[in-house]
Write an enzyme that holds these catalytic residues in place. Structure first.
Site, mmCIF file in Angstrom:
data_model
loop_
_atom_site.group_PDB
_atom_site.id
_atom_site.type_symbol
_atom_site.label_atom_id
_atom_site.label_comp_id
_atom_site.label_asym_id
_atom_site.label_seq_id
_atom_site.Cartn_x
_atom_site.Cartn_y
_atom_site.Cartn_z
ATOM 1 N N ASP A 15 0.976 -1.128 -0.016
ATOM 2 C CA ASP A 15 -0.050 -0.081 0.003
ATOM 3 C C ASP A 15 0.861 1.238 0.051
ATOM 4 O O ASP A 15 1.539 1.468 0.792
ATOM 5 C CB ASP A 15 -0.921 -0.005 1.085
ATOM 6 C CG ASP A 15 -2.108 -0.944 1.157
ATOM 7 O OD1 ASP A 15 -2.758 -1.018 0.340
ATOM 8 O OD2 ASP A 15 -2.187 -1.808 2.108
ATOM 9 N N ASP A 55 -10.337 -5.556 -0.687
ATOM 10 C CA ASP A 55 -9.327 -5.077 0.414
ATOM 11 C C ASP A 55 -10.117 -4.530 1.436
ATOM 12 O O ASP A 55 -11.034 -3.621 1.162
ATOM 13 C CB ASP A 55 -8.313 -4.179 -0.349
ATOM 14 C CG ASP A 55 -7.285 -3.723 0.627
ATOM 15 O OD1 ASP A 55 -7.404 -4.139 1.791
ATOM 16 O OD2 ASP A 55 -6.504 -2.836 -0.010
ATOM 17 N N GLY A 83 -10.604 -5.442 5.781
ATOM 18 C CA GLY A 83 -11.312 -6.190 6.775
ATOM 19 C C GLY A 83 -11.494 -7.594 6.509
ATOM 20 O O GLY A 83 -12.340 -8.273 7.059
#
Length: 219
Positions: A35, A175, A177
């Protein structure tokens, strides 16, 4: 449909990142999710091309690079040269999606588009046939550890329907949880690439966490 697991280093112990990457690779991960957050497009500041370049030599995993930044086109060449295999850009940050998709592919990486939970699938529909992966966010981008939003499941189903209509092999990544409880829900809805951060890097046994997540998605 093969389920691919992409652990996000946003939840890794950065003090021993090479070892953390080795653990998920040996544990059966398919991709490594990286990320990139600039503090402008989304809160938080994370990594850049130097980090990707430095870890590239430690892993043969597919580097799945998610750019949560403004003006991503400005940095594309640097990310590809650093070792990115897949580059995901946010539809909300693009002025000319087709142009940047073409640039990513031309540079030698696979192009992918992402959209925030509040962004309609209509914004990406006309570009689906140009990409190799669509990333549907189930949480607002910026931080790991957020809870999965079940109300995004219909959006994932609709994304799968749109992809299937094209008769092309396009991955549908989810993407936010993702853990062994939410993973089967998104797979049932049509996702085949799962990004998981704390559920894997925060687990006492990384290999077991990857295996249980994969098994939770089996019929």
């Amino acid at each position: 449909m093969k389920i691919k697991i992409s652990p996000s280093i946003l939840s890794a112990d950065l003090g021993c990142l090479a070892n953390e990457i080795r653990k998920v690779e040996e544990g059966g991960a398919d991709y490594l999710h990286i990320d990139v957050i600039d503090g402008v497009f989304a809160p938080n500041i994370s990594f850049g091309p130097p980090l990707i370049k430095s870890i590239r030599k430690y892993s043969a995993l597919v580097f799945d690079v998610h750019l949560m930044i403004v003006d991503p086109e400005r940095y594309l060449d640097e990310f590809v040269e650093a070792g990115s295999d897949i580059i995901t850009v946010h539809i909300e940050a693009l002025k000319d999606p087709s142009r940047i998709i073409s640039r990513i592919r031309g540079a030698g990486a696979k192009p992918s588009i992402s959209l925030k939970p509040a962004t309609s699938l209509s914004t990406v529909k006309e570009f689906l046939d140009e990409i190799d992966m669509l990333l549907v966010m189930t949480v607002d981008p910026g931080f790991s550890g957020q809870s999965f939003k079940r109300d995004i499941l219909p959006k994932i189903r609709e994304a799968r329907r749109m992809i299937d209509q094209l008769n092309r092999e396009i991955d549908l990544q989810v993407d936010g949880g993702i853990n062994k409880e939410s993973a089967p829900l998104v797979v049932e809805a049509g996702a085949n690439v799962l990004v998981a951060a704390s559920a894997i890097f925060g687990a006492p046994d990384v290999e077991k966490a990857i295996r249980e997540m994969r098994e939770s998605c089996s019929p």
